[in-house]
Write a protein that holds these residues in place. Structure first.
Motif, PDB file in Angstrom:
ATOM      1  N   PHE A   1       0.814  -1.217   0.000  1.00  0.00           N
ATOM      2  CA  PHE A   1       0.000   0.000   0.000  1.00  0.00           C
ATOM      3  C   PHE A   1       0.847   1.266   0.000  1.00  0.00           C
ATOM      4  O   PHE A   1       0.336   2.356  -0.167  1.00  0.00           O
ATOM      5  CB  PHE A   1      -0.931   0.019   1.222  1.00  0.00           C
ATOM      6  N   LEU A   2       2.128   1.135   0.202  1.00  0.00           N
ATOM      7  CA  LEU A   2       3.017   2.279   0.316  1.00  0.00           C
ATOM      8  C   LEU A   2       4.098   2.193  -0.757  1.00  0.00           C
ATOM      9  O   LEU A   2       4.838   1.208  -0.819  1.00  0.00           O
ATOM     10  CB  LEU A   2       3.662   2.300   1.704  1.00  0.00           C
ATOM     11  N   SER A   3       4.157   3.198  -1.602  1.00  0.00           N
ATOM     12  CA  SER A   3       5.185   3.193  -2.641  1.00  0.00           C
ATOM     13  C   SER A   3       5.650   4.624  -2.886  1.00  0.00           C
ATOM     14  O   SER A   3       4.852   5.563  -2.876  1.00  0.00           O
ATOM     15  CB  SER A   3       4.653   2.590  -3.939  1.00  0.00           C
ATOM     16  N   LEU A   4       6.933   4.767  -3.081  1.00  0.00           N
ATOM     17  CA  LEU A   4       7.532   6.048  -3.435  1.00  0.00           C
ATOM     18  C   LEU A   4       8.034   5.946  -4.868  1.00  0.00           C
ATOM     19  O   LEU A   4       9.071   5.361  -5.138  1.00  0.00           O
ATOM     20  CB  LEU A   4       8.675   6.390  -2.494  1.00  0.00           C
ATOM     21  N   LYS A   5       7.253   6.492  -5.782  1.00  0.00           N
ATOM     22  CA  LYS A   5       7.586   6.421  -7.199  1.00  0.00           C
ATOM     23  C   LYS A   5       7.648   7.830  -7.769  1.00  0.00           C
ATOM     24  O   LYS A   5       6.807   8.669  -7.457  1.00  0.00           O
ATOM     25  CB  LYS A   5       6.529   5.648  -7.977  1.00  0.00           C
ATOM     26  N   PHE A   6       8.632   8.059  -8.620  1.00  0.00           N
ATOM     27  CA  PHE A   6       8.756   9.328  -9.317  1.00  0.00           C
ATOM     28  C   PHE A   6       8.996   9.048 -10.786  1.00  0.00           C
ATOM     29  O   PHE A   6       9.852   8.238 -11.140  1.00  0.00           O
ATOM     30  CB  PHE A   6       9.914  10.158  -8.755  1.00  0.00           C
ATOM     31  N   ASN A   7       8.244   9.709 -11.654  1.00  0.00           N
ATOM     32  CA  ASN A   7       8.419   9.593 -13.097  1.00  0.00           C
ATOM     33  C   ASN A   7       8.776  10.955 -13.673  1.00  0.00           C
ATOM     34  O   ASN A   7       8.209  11.975 -13.281  1.00  0.00           O
ATOM     35  CB  ASN A   7       7.152   9.093 -13.778  1.00  0.00           C
ATOM     36  N   PHE A   8       9.697  10.942 -14.611  1.00  0.00           N
ATOM     37  CA  PHE A   8      10.138  12.165 -15.269  1.00  0.00           C
ATOM     38  C   PHE A   8       9.729  12.087 -16.732  1.00  0.00           C
ATOM     39  O   PHE A   8      10.334  11.369 -17.516  1.00  0.00           O
ATOM     40  CB  PHE A   8      11.655  12.315 -15.147  1.00  0.00           C
ATOM     41  N   TYR A   9       8.693  12.841 -17.094  1.00  0.00           N
ATOM     42  CA  TYR A   9       8.229  12.925 -18.463  1.00  0.00           C
ATOM     43  C   TYR A   9       8.679  14.251 -19.060  1.00  0.00           C
ATOM     44  O   TYR A   9       9.171  15.139 -18.358  1.00  0.00           O
ATOM     45  CB  TYR A   9       6.707  12.837 -18.538  1.00  0.00           C
TER      46      TYR A   9
ATOM     47  N   MET B   1       6.628  21.330  -4.498  1.00  0.00           N
ATOM     48  CA  MET B   1       6.061  21.523  -5.829  1.00  0.00           C
ATOM     49  C   MET B   1       6.760  20.625  -6.850  1.00  0.00           C
ATOM     50  O   MET B   1       6.107  20.019  -7.707  1.00  0.00           O
ATOM     51  CB  MET B   1       6.190  22.980  -6.246  1.00  0.00           C
ATOM     52  N   PHE B   2       8.082  20.511  -6.755  1.00  0.00           N
ATOM     53  CA  PHE B   2       8.816  19.603  -7.632  1.00  0.00           C
ATOM     54  C   PHE B   2       8.400  18.153  -7.395  1.00  0.00           C
ATOM     55  O   PHE B   2       8.193  17.390  -8.344  1.00  0.00           O
ATOM     56  CB  PHE B   2      10.327  19.738  -7.413  1.00  0.00           C
ATOM     57  N   SER B   3       8.281  17.756  -6.129  1.00  0.00           N
ATOM     58  CA  SER B   3       7.911  16.361  -5.861  1.00  0.00           C
ATOM     59  C   SER B   3       6.465  16.086  -6.274  1.00  0.00           C
ATOM     60  O   SER B   3       6.148  14.976  -6.685  1.00  0.00           O
ATOM     61  CB  SER B   3       8.132  16.028  -4.389  1.00  0.00           C
ATOM     62  N   LEU B   4       5.594  17.081  -6.180  1.00  0.00           N
ATOM     63  CA  LEU B   4       4.223  16.907  -6.669  1.00  0.00           C
ATOM     64  C   LEU B   4       4.211  16.767  -8.184  1.00  0.00           C
ATOM     65  O   LEU B   4       3.434  15.997  -8.740  1.00  0.00           O
ATOM     66  CB  LEU B   4       3.350  18.091  -6.233  1.00  0.00           C
ATOM     67  N   ASN B   5       5.100  17.463  -8.837  1.00  0.00           N
ATOM     68  CA  ASN B   5       5.190  17.398 -10.291  1.00  0.00           C
ATOM     69  C   ASN B   5       5.680  16.028 -10.770  1.00  0.00           C
ATOM     70  O   ASN B   5       5.204  15.510 -11.772  1.00  0.00           O
ATOM     71  CB  ASN B   5       6.130  18.497 -10.787  1.00  0.00           C
TER      72      ASN B   5
ATOM     73  N   LEU C   1       1.838  13.238   0.254  1.00  0.00           N
ATOM     74  CA  LEU C   1       2.916  13.803   1.058  1.00  0.00           C
ATOM     75  C   LEU C   1       3.360  15.156   0.535  1.00  0.00           C
ATOM     76  O   LEU C   1       3.495  16.121   1.314  1.00  0.00           O
ATOM     77  CB  LEU C   1       4.102  12.837   1.088  1.00  0.00           C
ATOM     78  N   SER C   2       3.547  15.268  -0.755  1.00  0.00           N
ATOM     79  CA  SER C   2       3.979  16.556  -1.316  1.00  0.00           C
ATOM     80  C   SER C   2       2.846  17.593  -1.262  1.00  0.00           C
ATOM     81  O   SER C   2       3.117  18.774  -1.054  1.00  0.00           O
ATOM     82  CB  SER C   2       4.476  16.360  -2.746  1.00  0.00           C
ATOM     83  N   TRP C   3       1.608  17.173  -1.421  1.00  0.00           N
ATOM     84  CA  TRP C   3       0.491  18.103  -1.313  1.00  0.00           C
ATOM     85  C   TRP C   3       0.375  18.634   0.115  1.00  0.00           C
ATOM     86  O   TRP C   3       0.082  19.824   0.319  1.00  0.00           O
ATOM     87  CB  TRP C   3      -0.790  17.420  -1.749  1.00  0.00           C
ATOM     88  N   ASP C   4       0.572  17.775   1.100  1.00  0.00           N
ATOM     89  CA  ASP C   4       0.524  18.226   2.504  1.00  0.00           C
ATOM     90  C   ASP C   4       1.673  19.183   2.816  1.00  0.00           C
ATOM     91  O   ASP C   4       1.468  20.189   3.517  1.00  0.00           O
ATOM     92  CB  ASP C   4       0.567  17.040   3.441  1.00  0.00           C
ATOM     93  N   LEU C   5       2.868  18.885   2.334  1.00  0.00           N
ATOM     94  CA  LEU C   5       3.987  19.808   2.533  1.00  0.00           C
ATOM     95  C   LEU C   5       3.756  21.148   1.838  1.00  0.00           C
ATOM     96  O   LEU C   5       4.129  22.205   2.361  1.00  0.00           O
ATOM     97  CB  LEU C   5       5.286  19.198   2.020  1.00  0.00           C
ATOM     98  N   LEU C   6       3.107  21.096   0.690  1.00  0.00           N
ATOM     99  CA  LEU C   6       2.775  22.322  -0.023  1.00  0.00           C
ATOM    100  C   LEU C   6       1.789  23.167   0.769  1.00  0.00           C
ATOM    101  O   LEU C   6       1.942  24.384   0.888  1.00  0.00           O
ATOM    102  CB  LEU C   6       2.200  21.963  -1.393  1.00  0.00           C
TER     103      LEU C   6
END
Length: 112
Positions: free
Chosen positions: A36-44, A89-93, A103-108
């Protein structure tokens, strides 16, 4: 004179090739993969382009605020909160999972 024309043409050629090839660009980073917990980042291409614009705006704000708020008492706190805002903002992107987006929305929200 001839070398400058060559360099300008070479820069335009590289710009055309990058605009032609970069929309197919995709890079994914998976830091943690659980049920249920994953830290994924994609760069498009679109997210990298938006990040470049975000970087330019942030850099302009940082330079302006350095001159405008130089003698303020809580100047370092302002920089700290502004960099947390920009980082979230970068991590939300770049986020690809619900957990990193939350997590990034809450930090924002906290930093704003």
């Amino acid at each position: 004179m001839n070398i400058s024309i060559f360099l300008i043409g070479f820069v335009f050629f590289l710009g055309g090739v990058s605009v032609w090839l970069l929309p197919t660009f995709k890079l994914g980073i998976y830091l943690l993969e659980w049920d249920f917990l994953s830290l994924k980042f994609n760069f498009y291409f679109n997210s990298v382009l938006f990040s470049f614009i975000l970087f330019l705006v942030t850099f302009s704000v940082l330079i302006f605020s350095t001159y405008y708020l130089n003698s303020e008492l809580n100047f370092n706190y302002y920089y700290f909160v502004l960099l947390i805002f920009v980082g979230s903002m970068f991590s939300l992107n770049f986020s690809n999972s619900i957990f990193t987006m939350l997590l990034s929305w809450d930090l924002l929200g906290i930093s704003s």
